[in-house]
Design a protein around this motif. Structure first.
Motif, mmCIF file in Angstrom:
data_model
loop_
_atom_site.group_PDB
_atom_site.id
_atom_site.type_symbol
_atom_site.label_atom_id
_atom_site.label_comp_id
_atom_site.label_asym_id
_atom_site.label_seq_id
_atom_site.Cartn_x
_atom_site.Cartn_y
_atom_site.Cartn_z
ATOM 1 N N TYR A 8 -42.797 64.854 -108.078
ATOM 2 C CA TYR A 8 -41.956 66.047 -108.179
ATOM 3 C C TYR A 8 -42.258 67.061 -107.078
ATOM 4 N N HIS A 9 -43.541 67.341 -106.878
ATOM 5 C CA HIS A 9 -43.916 68.445 -105.982
ATOM 6 C C HIS A 9 -43.590 68.108 -104.526
ATOM 7 N N TRP A 10 -44.029 66.908 -104.101
ATOM 8 C CA TRP A 10 -43.751 66.456 -102.734
ATOM 9 C C TRP A 10 -42.355 65.840 -102.655
ATOM 10 N N GLY A 11 -42.053 64.936 -103.580
ATOM 11 C CA GLY A 11 -40.829 64.142 -103.483
ATOM 12 C C GLY A 11 -39.558 64.909 -103.810
ATOM 13 N N LYS A 12 -39.666 65.983 -104.577
ATOM 14 C CA LYS A 12 -38.462 66.739 -104.933
ATOM 15 C C LYS A 12 -38.513 68.184 -104.413
ATOM 16 N N HIS A 13 -39.568 68.956 -104.796
ATOM 17 C CA HIS A 13 -39.613 70.357 -104.368
ATOM 18 C C HIS A 13 -39.696 70.482 -102.847
ATOM 19 N N HIS A 14 -40.694 69.823 -102.246
ATOM 20 C CA HIS A 14 -40.849 69.957 -100.797
ATOM 21 C C HIS A 14 -39.615 69.397 -100.078
ATOM 22 N N ARG A 15 -39.123 68.243 -100.539
ATOM 23 C CA ARG A 15 -37.946 67.640 -99.897
ATOM 24 C C ARG A 15 -36.745 68.596 -99.926
ATOM 25 N N THR A 16 -36.589 69.324 -101.026
ATOM 26 C CA THR A 16 -35.463 70.260 -101.136
ATOM 27 C C THR A 16 -35.591 71.399 -100.127
ATOM 28 N N TYR A 17 -36.836 71.905 -99.930
ATOM 29 C CA TYR A 17 -37.020 72.956 -98.915
ATOM 30 C C TYR A 17 -36.611 72.440 -97.532
ATOM 31 N N VAL A 18 -36.998 71.201 -97.214
ATOM 32 C CA VAL A 18 -36.679 70.620 -95.900
ATOM 33 C C VAL A 18 -35.160 70.441 -95.765
ATOM 34 N N ASP A 19 -34.522 69.901 -96.795
ATOM 35 C CA ASP A 19 -33.069 69.690 -96.746
ATOM 36 C C ASP A 19 -32.329 71.020 -96.611
ATOM 37 N N ASN A 20 -32.759 72.024 -97.392
ATOM 38 C CA ASN A 20 -32.116 73.341 -97.313
ATOM 39 C C ASN A 20 -32.305 73.959 -95.933
ATOM 40 N N LEU A 21 -33.509 73.820 -95.389
ATOM 41 C CA LEU A 21 -33.777 74.377 -94.057
ATOM 42 C C LEU A 21 -32.826 73.761 -93.031
ATOM 43 N N ASN A 22 -32.698 72.436 -93.048
ATOM 44 C CA ASN A 22 -31.814 71.774 -92.077
ATOM 45 C C ASN A 22 -30.370 72.260 -92.235
ATOM 46 N N LYS A 23 -29.922 72.447 -93.473
ATOM 47 C CA LYS A 23 -28.546 72.923 -93.693
ATOM 48 C C LYS A 23 -28.380 74.356 -93.189
ATOM 49 N N LEU A 24 -29.401 75.204 -93.474
ATOM 50 C CA LEU A 24 -29.285 76.636 -93.147
ATOM 51 C C LEU A 24 -29.349 76.910 -91.645
ATOM 52 N N VAL A 25 -30.126 76.122 -90.895
ATOM 53 C CA VAL A 25 -30.272 76.425 -89.456
ATOM 54 C C VAL A 25 -29.193 75.740 -88.609
ATOM 55 N N ALA A 26 -28.489 74.768 -89.173
ATOM 56 C CA ALA A 26 -27.466 74.052 -88.392
ATOM 57 C C ALA A 26 -26.474 75.050 -87.798
ATOM 58 N N GLY A 27 -26.253 74.969 -86.490
ATOM 59 C CA GLY A 27 -25.283 75.842 -85.826
ATOM 60 C C GLY A 27 -25.740 77.268 -85.622
ATOM 61 N N THR A 28 -27.023 77.562 -85.882
ATOM 62 C CA THR A 28 -27.556 78.909 -85.663
ATOM 63 C C THR A 28 -28.557 78.860 -84.503
#
Ligand code: FE
Length: 192
Positions: free
Chosen positions: A26-46
């Motif tokens: 959960y901690h690595w496989g879900k929580h950390h992964r979600t931060y990475v996925d969100n980061l990639n979505k948020l910085v795209a095109g900025t």
């Protein structure tokens, strides 16, 4: 460059009985992964799209900062743990004795900071600009590198770090943290 979830430096079951494989799932496989996925979505095109993670942590605010800093903090946390934990040695051990009196007093002070942090956040052993040591708490996603401090080792005290294994007993999780803390990693981060 896309940000990526780092591999764990050990198998997800390597820290049993202190931390379960389910916690890592959960901690690595879900929580950390979600931060990475969100980061990639948020910085795209900025303007942050091509920036290094450290640069984003130091310059961003709001959601970009929160996801970038949580990616940085968790990447550092996995390396702060090891199945082969043994006490600090060398220059770091000397600096701990100088600042806290003894390893036992340091542990007590660190456990105090980790258990008394209100809400979600992190406890860190850091090296200050003058070369000395300090224990700091950071709330939520906050990261000591934005304050000119050098992190040596960290303990995640968000509930997601311990609720599967210890439920509400954060103090028991912090005790377990000391059984798996990676002082070789802290020594490598410490500049004597
Ligand atoms: Fe966490």
């Amino acid at each position: 460059m896309e940000h990526a979830l780092p591999d764990l430096p050990y198998a997800p079951n390597a820290l049993i009985p202190h931390l379960s494989a389910e916690t890592f799932e959960y901690h690595w496989g879900k929580h950390h992964r979600t931060y990475v996925d969100n980061l990639n979505k948020l910085v795209a095109g900025t303007p942050f799209a091509g920036a290094s993670l450290e640069e984003i942590v130091k310059k961003a605010s709001g959601g970009v900062f929160n996801n970038a800093a949580q990616h940085w903090n968790h990447s550092f946390y996995w390396k702060s743990l090891t199945p082969q934990s043994s006490d600090p040695t060398g220059a770091l051990a000397q600096a701990i004795d100088k600042k806290f009196g003894s390893l036992a007093s340091f542990r007590e002070a660190f456990a105090g900071k980790a258990t008394t942090l209100f809400g979600s956040g992190w406890a860190w052993l850091v090296q200050t600009a003058d070369g000395g040591l300090d224990i700091v708490q950071t709330p939520n996603a906050d990261c000591p590198i934005t304050q000119g401090l050098t992190p040596l080792v960290t303990c995640d005290v968000w509930e997601h770090a311990y609720y599967i294994d210890y439920r509400n007993a954060r103090a028991k999780y912090v005790e377990a943290f000391f059984k798996v803390a990676n002082w070789r990693f802290a020594e490598a981060n410490f500049k004597a």
